[in-house]
Design a protein around this motif. Structure first.
Motif, PDB file in Angstrom:
ATOM      1  N   ALA A  86       0.842  -1.197   0.000  1.00 49.19           N
ATOM      2  CA  ALA A  86       0.000   0.000   0.000  1.00 49.19           C
ATOM      3  C   ALA A  86       0.881   1.252   0.000  1.00 49.19           C
ATOM      4  O   ALA A  86       0.637   2.209  -0.750  1.00 49.19           O
ATOM      5  N   ILE A  87       1.931   1.241   0.820  1.00 49.94           N
ATOM      6  CA  ILE A  87       2.854   2.381   0.865  1.00 49.94           C
ATOM      7  C   ILE A  87       3.615   2.525  -0.449  1.00 49.94           C
ATOM      8  O   ILE A  87       3.770   3.619  -0.988  1.00 49.94           O
ATOM      9  N   ARG A  88       4.072   1.386  -0.977  1.00 52.01           N
ATOM     10  CA  ARG A  88       4.828   1.402  -2.229  1.00 52.01           C
ATOM     11  C   ARG A  88       3.979   1.974  -3.362  1.00 52.01           C
ATOM     12  O   ARG A  88       4.447   2.798  -4.140  1.00 52.01           O
ATOM     13  N   ASP A  89       2.721   1.533  -3.432  1.00 52.13           N
ATOM     14  CA  ASP A  89       1.833   2.036  -4.481  1.00 52.13           C
ATOM     15  C   ASP A  89       1.669   3.543  -4.375  1.00 52.13           C
ATOM     16  O   ASP A  89       1.642   4.252  -5.377  1.00 52.13           O
ATOM     17  N   ARG A  90       1.566   4.034  -3.130  1.00 54.17           N
ATOM     18  CA  ARG A  90       1.402   5.471  -2.937  1.00 54.17           C
ATOM     19  C   ARG A  90       2.661   6.210  -3.393  1.00 54.17           C
ATOM     20  O   ARG A  90       2.586   7.220  -4.094  1.00 54.17           O
ATOM     21  N   ALA A  91       3.825   5.681  -2.997  1.00 51.87           N
ATOM     22  CA  ALA A  91       5.086   6.320  -3.394  1.00 51.87           C
ATOM     23  C   ALA A  91       5.213   6.322  -4.916  1.00 51.87           C
ATOM     24  O   ALA A  91       5.532   7.355  -5.525  1.00 51.87           O
ATOM     25  N   SER A  93       2.946   6.207  -7.133  1.00 54.07           N
ATOM     26  CA  SER A  93       1.982   7.070  -7.802  1.00 54.07           C
ATOM     27  C   SER A  93       2.428   8.532  -7.736  1.00 54.07           C
ATOM     28  O   SER A  93       2.275   9.284  -8.707  1.00 54.07           O
ATOM     29  N   ILE A  94       3.042   8.926  -6.617  1.00 55.20           N
ATOM     30  CA  ILE A  94       3.611  10.283  -6.521  1.00 55.20           C
ATOM     31  C   ILE A  94       4.750  10.444  -7.536  1.00 55.20           C
ATOM     32  O   ILE A  94       4.819  11.424  -8.272  1.00 55.20           O
ATOM     33  N   MET A 398       8.686   6.395   4.901  1.00 52.44           N
ATOM     34  CA  MET A 398       7.229   6.522   4.832  1.00 52.44           C
ATOM     35  C   MET A 398       6.550   5.582   5.835  1.00 52.44           C
ATOM     36  O   MET A 398       5.564   5.953   6.471  1.00 52.44           O
ATOM     37  N   GLU A 402       4.153   6.739   8.979  1.00 56.78           N
ATOM     38  CA  GLU A 402       2.813   6.195   9.222  1.00 56.78           C
ATOM     39  C   GLU A 402       2.694   5.725  10.674  1.00 56.78           C
ATOM     40  O   GLU A 402       1.700   5.965  11.350  1.00 56.78           O
ATOM     41  N   ILE A 409      -2.626   1.564   8.190  1.00 55.70           N
ATOM     42  CA  ILE A 409      -2.512   1.583   6.742  1.00 55.70           C
ATOM     43  C   ILE A 409      -3.515   0.573   6.176  1.00 55.70           C
ATOM     44  O   ILE A 409      -3.408  -0.617   6.450  1.00 55.70           O
ATOM     45  N   GLU A 413      -9.248  -1.496  -0.487  1.00 56.34           N
ATOM     46  CA  GLU A 413     -10.127  -0.332  -0.643  1.00 56.34           C
ATOM     47  C   GLU A 413     -11.597  -0.737  -0.506  1.00 56.34           C
ATOM     48  O   GLU A 413     -12.490   0.007  -0.917  1.00 56.34           O
TER      49      GLU A 413
END
Lengths: 507, 507
Positions: A86-91, A93-94, A398, A402, A409, A413
């Motif tokens: 989940a964190i990796r996907d967020r990173a 995407s940024i 990150m 958190e 986290i 979804e």
């Protein structure tokens, strides 16, 4: 044998058997112990039948794939579990957002390249390259970075200009330590092609600041230097040109070692005179605000003015710094004459981003200009400049942030849990499919225990539960429960999708 | 030597030199030719000094990394260029969307596993596993699929229940052919844990239909069978149980071979009697609508009723089919007694999705239940079921569809090109940074030639151009041009961002 990991029980059994033969003899007798030691020693004699039978036993166990207590993962590698993903996907995407903001195209290359593609690119670090076994056919190795495959791609496809990004794993047979892996991600942004002076160099550094600002992982600075300025400096100090690269490797250690240590290496190992080493020392301690230091280095008393390479470099840096100033990110840059970068292929601007005031050492991103790498493949020069962001450390930061925020986290979804109070799979299938068809993210569960459903929803942060039991079924209704708001609504079965959509859109 | 590919010129040079020594002699004399042939032969004698010096010369060239005409990529691998990446991203986003709709968590595992993890899982196909070279340390191999690493992960982390997806490359040393690669993507969705009968099996097949529907790549059908029904069938036909798996491998070929060919293999190679083979033949030709064929197989005259494994399988299939019917996707499923699946580890429902009425052979997705795989690692059984979608064929179809639609695939999302009519990098930096800061996707170009800017925007489908020349600069304005609408607006420089945002939001 240490590489096998299995068959330990077989070894233990065999040792035990041989020891048991002696168990009747008193072990207080030193002669028996000496004899025992001699016998044990025999196991490690390659000619001993016991050892060979032991080895074949171990081999058999390994190959029979017998159940062992717990399987292992290769040293220096990691799994990304649901929270890490989940964190990796967020990173990512940024990061991809920044790359796309600049009109970069995506590129993906194979995880292994022909071995000859990687040869002669990494200097001493080549020993860290992972080779594939020779199973017939071509000799291949796992990629060591994304820059060399990019240059291979540009050369192979005869590309004149490209701005590309690539996020992919690279492989290094390094000694794994905390936070250092043998398989790790790099996020690369490179521009290849003929442009106005410093045009892509400016954009690459701008992208780096946007990445580090966007990821919100703490204060950083970008140390920046120019290979031609560095070479000019060494020339001025009287270092012969064939020693430039090896002296640079020593200078590059200044972020981890004192100058005294580096000086010793320069004199004892690299064969410089003490005077030369000290002259280098007086140069490399210069660092500061880019335009100020630049003005200083261009002033009339500056030794650089006599060196044509240095003058070229200083002019390029001036253009770069002014563009970065107009772009409002020059305050992140420190002009640092001690930055040398290890890799051989850099030819112009070089830089490295590090955390400020942190106990963490090492760079988080680095890059520079490499005008000859594409030409090494095709013979046709295509100048290029790029940056590579090492993301593992970003993940760690990150994750820590958190934790500090005490936030859970969410790894999924899911919006709705369809809680069937019984075992009717067809009912679950019917109801949940209606939600899926309406693009509502839903899971279902089959159990009479109301609390099990509620626990499950709470645990994975699902906001809504739809309860359907026998009585609801008979009455043609469902019960809609919002966990956080503690509200419960009774809804007609055929209005479920509509009601849910209304509530989800309002949230 | 054939694997080197380089050094051809060195070989040619050496041959030429030796041939030239003889050039004075008339070549019409056959004796000279014989002598020449003998000398040439010497080069291939390992003891010949010429050969050894040639080899070391070739080695030197290869290792010096001399420029060659064009670099190569390993056989069976591919680069994803910008258009392929755009299509791939779209496909992945659809696929991940489906996975998240079902509340699956992401997982990523290393590209290589300990060799022992992969051993004994793939039967005959194990010969296709890529090994890493033994460079000291553990013996590792590239992953062959995502199922075994998933089972290893579940066992290693002592997980009782998990619904996960993984999209990643897998590696097989197969003979590459059109559309078949040695490095290719798999998109996997698996559910591990104890659930009600057919609960996760239903969801996995539902997910498969959503994937194939969502990707819009053509009409398909899902062939479905049950390993326990298959085993029951073989028992009824009188096949001894130790031959079940090998007979299944033969049956599995029925999608590519006629029954006559398979029968020959069963009799000649697998040692079945002609009667047994023909009995199998009468069974496996049965295929049809799931609930209809099921009713038939459960009818009083059915031989399956005497076989307990088959009865269990038929009951499970009934539950599954009814759930799929309620979920409105049973029409995609064909109950097919000839489906056997090659892999050893399946224990229950098995299935395979194929295109309908297409010339393309082979499956696009496949999966099934494997209740013993996790237990092979940890000793603790965790039943599981999953599906794996092979995405390369999906890419090919999507690319073809784009071509048929005559659509240009945009590889970037750039909204604005800042066209500086000159070489002023600081101006470009200032203006474009304002757009980036406002989250407007922008590129910039530095050239006086207006048409170059327009061509660039057209080529990569950038809708807006901002022109800034010397006169605009003096007047404090910019010219805003929309390529498609052929409109041009003069805007005050300080209102650029606002004006652009207004127009982009309206688009």
């Amino acid at each position: 044998m240490k590489t096998l990991g299995k068959g330990t029980s077989a070894i233990r059994q065999l040792l035990k058997e041989r020891l048991l033969c002696k168990s009747e003899v008193s072990c207080t007798n030193p002669a028996v112990l000496v004899e025992l030691a001699r016998e044990l020693g025999l196991y490690f004699d390659p000619k001993d039948a016991g050892l060979s039978s032991l080895l074949s036993k171990v081999k058999e166990i390994v190959e029979s794939n017998e159940v062992r207590r717990l399987p292992k993962i290769p040293k220096g590698t990691r799994d990304f579990g649901k929270e890490q993903m989940a964190i990796r996907d967020r990173a990512f995407s940024i990061i991809v957002g920044v790359f796309k903001m600049h009109g970069a195209v995506g590129l993906d290359t194979p995880v292994f390249e022909l071995r000859e593609t990687l040869m002669g690119k990494y200097g001493e670090d080549s020993k860290l390259i992972y080779d594939l076994a020779d199973q017939g056919g071509e000799l291949c190795s796992l990629r060591y970075d994304l820059t060399v495959p990019f240059a291979r791609y540009v050369a192979m496809n005869n590309i004149n200009a490209i701005k590309r990004y690539q996020i992919a794993k690279v492989y290094r047979r390094d000694n794994p330590s905390k936070g250092r892996y043998r398989e790790f991600y790099q996020c690369d942004f490179d521009v290849a092609g003929q442009y106005e002076t410093m045009e892509p160099d400016f954009e690459v550094i701008k992208v780096l600041t946007e990445l580090l600002d966007g990821l919100k992982i703490g204060d950083y600075e970008i140390k920046l230097n120019h290979r031609k300025l560095l070479d000019g400096m060494l020339e001025i100090c009287g270092v012969s040109s064939e020693k430039f690269r090896t002296v640079c490797s020593s200078i590059d250690k200044l972020d981890k070692q004192s100058f005294e240590e580096v000086k010793r290496e320069l004199v004892d190992e690299k064969g410089l005179s003490i005077e030369t080493a000290e002259k280098i020392g007086s140069f490399v301690k210069q660092r500061g605000r880019p335009l100020e230091l630049l003005t200083d280095l261009k002033s009339t008393h500056s030794q650089f003015l006599k060196n044509s390479g240095s003058v070229l470099a200083l002019n390029e840096l001036e253009i770069l710094f002014k563009a970065l100033e107009k772009s409002k990110c020059l305050d992140k840059v420190v002009f640092d004459l001690s930055l040398a970068r290890g890799l051989d292929y850099y030819t112009g601007v070089i830089f490295e981003a590090v955390f400020k005031g942190s106990t963490q050492v090492g760079s988080i991103a680095a890059g520079g200009r490499y005008d000859n790498l594409v030409g090494m493949f095709s013979g046709k020069q295509v100048p290029a400049v790029g940056v590579s962001l090492g993301i593992e450390r970003v993940f760690t930061i990150m994750e820590q942030l958190e934790k500090d925020r005490n936030q859970v986290i969410r790894a999924t979804e899911t919006q709705v849990l369809v809680a069937i109070l019984g075992k009717d799979l067809t009912l679950a299938a019917e109801l949940t499919s209606e939600l899926w068809d309406a693009k509502i993210k839903a899971e279902f569960g089959l159990t009479k225990r109301v609390m099990n459903h509620i626990d499950r929803a709470k645990k994975s942060g699902i906001p809504w539960i739809v309860f359907v039991g026998e009585s609801e079924l008979n009455e043609g209704i469902v019960k809609l429960k919002n966990i956080e708001a503690h509200e419960e609504h009774v809804i007609r079965r055929e209005e479920l999708v509509e009601e849910l959509q209304k509530r989800l859109n309002n949230a």
